[in-house]
Design a protein around this motif. Structure first.
Motif, PDB file in Angstrom:
ATOM      1  N   UNK A 158       0.825  -1.199   0.000  1.00  0.00           N
ATOM      2  CA  UNK A 158       0.000   0.000   0.000  1.00  0.00           C
ATOM      3  C   UNK A 158       0.860   1.250   0.000  1.00  0.00           C
ATOM      4  N   UNK A 159       0.213   2.391  -0.082  1.00  0.00           N
ATOM      5  CA  UNK A 159       0.907   3.677   0.000  1.00  0.00           C
ATOM      6  C   UNK A 159       0.901   4.101   1.466  1.00  0.00           C
ATOM      7  N   UNK A 210      -4.495   1.413  -9.767  1.00  0.00           N
ATOM      8  CA  UNK A 210      -4.063   0.745  -8.546  1.00  0.00           C
ATOM      9  C   UNK A 210      -2.661   0.175  -8.737  1.00  0.00           C
ATOM     10  N   UNK A 211      -1.655   0.963  -8.380  1.00  0.00           N
ATOM     11  CA  UNK A 211      -0.271   0.514  -8.494  1.00  0.00           C
ATOM     12  C   UNK A 211       0.038  -0.586  -7.488  1.00  0.00           C
ATOM     13  N   UNK A 251       4.231   1.427  -1.955  1.00  0.00           N
ATOM     14  CA  UNK A 251       3.899   1.603  -3.366  1.00  0.00           C
ATOM     15  C   UNK A 251       3.123   2.903  -3.526  1.00  0.00           C
ATOM     16  N   UNK A 252       3.768   3.909  -4.113  1.00  0.00           N
ATOM     17  CA  UNK A 252       3.101   5.182  -4.341  1.00  0.00           C
ATOM     18  C   UNK A 252       2.022   5.042  -5.416  1.00  0.00           C
ATOM     19  N   UNK A 273      -3.001   8.561   4.782  1.00  0.00           N
ATOM     20  CA  UNK A 273      -3.609   8.462   6.114  1.00  0.00           C
ATOM     21  C   UNK A 273      -4.632   7.329   6.208  1.00  0.00           C
ATOM     22  N   UNK A 274      -5.179   6.883   5.098  1.00  0.00           N
ATOM     23  CA  UNK A 274      -6.240   5.875   5.174  1.00  0.00           C
ATOM     24  C   UNK A 274      -5.715   4.494   5.563  1.00  0.00           C
ATOM     25  N   UNK A 275      -4.383   4.309   5.607  1.00  0.00           N
ATOM     26  CA  UNK A 275      -3.818   3.032   6.065  1.00  0.00           C
ATOM     27  C   UNK A 275      -3.319   3.108   7.509  1.00  0.00           C
ATOM     28  N   UNK A 276      -3.693   4.182   8.206  1.00  0.00           N
ATOM     29  CA  UNK A 276      -3.216   4.403   9.561  1.00  0.00           C
ATOM     30  C   UNK A 276      -3.578   3.244  10.498  1.00  0.00           C
TER      31      UNK A 276
END
Length: 263
Positions: A53-54, A85-86, A77-78, A58-61
């Motif tokens: 993930x990136x 969806x990289x 992964x930016x 903030x959504x992966x906090x």
């Protein structure tokens, strides 16, 4: 392909399957991680644990506290382009690298994204087992291409209940499932295939064949911890316990009640 840790026929010792657990953080909630890793131990050892993930987002906090606790390696992964969806591409590339460079017995792909359908198929073509994990919304092609697929809703942490309360959800589910024609047909077809002349089929063999026919089948999807409990809740079937020839355990057998029941 084996769905459980296998044994060495020469030594008689159990060999734990080596698995790579690859998690798509963009499509997976952190609340399932304890249940997910406990589920993976049913099939083998998580030799590789990676999550994609990136991590600047903030959504992966909610994931960040879980990574150290469970020794999961985050892969940055930016998101190069909006709407693309990289993360999926990075996860697929890593999976193929692991397939060719590591001695693994299987992969656990954790995502509700259909983009991993071809990856799962390719891994199976190489003779490895694929365990999929995703939400109920996961597209059917990805579900069916896996050897076994587990819906993550049943892996979430639930509040503790006392024994009295535990029987109540099962009772409510039993009312709903007894008219579930698709479920009844699946169970009856498997029991009929394995039944002896008197119609009885061994529960252990029934469970194995159901998993082959339906990758996503799990009695917990219907509110029951075990397959035997699910059969006992269906009035169309009868169960019988028989003593083992050796040891003090008992074996469960299932039979379709032929009279008065139709699918």
């Amino acid at each position: 392909m084996p769905l459980l840790p296998f044994s060495n026929p020469e030594t008689g010792t159990a060999n734990q399957a080596k698995l790579a657990v690859l998690i798509d953080a963009d499509n997976t909630q952190a609340a399932i991680i304890e249940g997910l890793l406990n589920e993976v131990t049913k099939y083998g050892i998580a030799s590789v644990k990676r999550i994609y993930g990136d991590w600047t987002s903030t959504h992966l906090r909610s994931w960040k506290d879980k990574l150290l606790e469970h020794a999961i390696q985050p892969i940055q992964q930016f998101s190069y382009t909006s709407g693309k969806n990289a993360t999926d591409s990075a996860m697929i590339i890593d999976a193929m690298d692991l397939l060719y460079t590591e001695k693994l017995d299987g992969f656990c792909i954790v995502s509700s994204d259909s983009d991993f359908t071809r990856l799962a198929a390719r891994i199976r073509e190489s003779g490895l087992t694929v365990y999929g994990f995703g939400e109920q919304k996961t597209p059917k092609p990805f579900v069916t291409v896996c050897d076994k697929f587990t819906y993550t809703e049943i892996l979430r942490d639930l509040p503790e209940e006392n024994e009295e309360d535990e029987s109540k959800p099962a009772a409510r589910k039993a009312v709903n499932i007894k008219n579930d024609k698709a479920l009844t047909k699946l169970l009856r077809d498997v029991v009929d295939d394995l039944a002896d002349e008197s119609g009885w089929a061994y529960l252990g063999s029934v469970g194995q064949k159901i998993n082959i026919r339906s990758a996503e089948f799990d009695p917990r999807n219907y509110g029951f911890k075990k397959l035997g409990d699910l059969f006992r809740a269906l009035p169309q079937f009868e169960t019988e316990e028989r003593p083992q020839e050796t040891g003090g355990g008992r074996l469960v057998y299932i039979r379709w009640k032929k009279k008065g029941w139709r699918i």
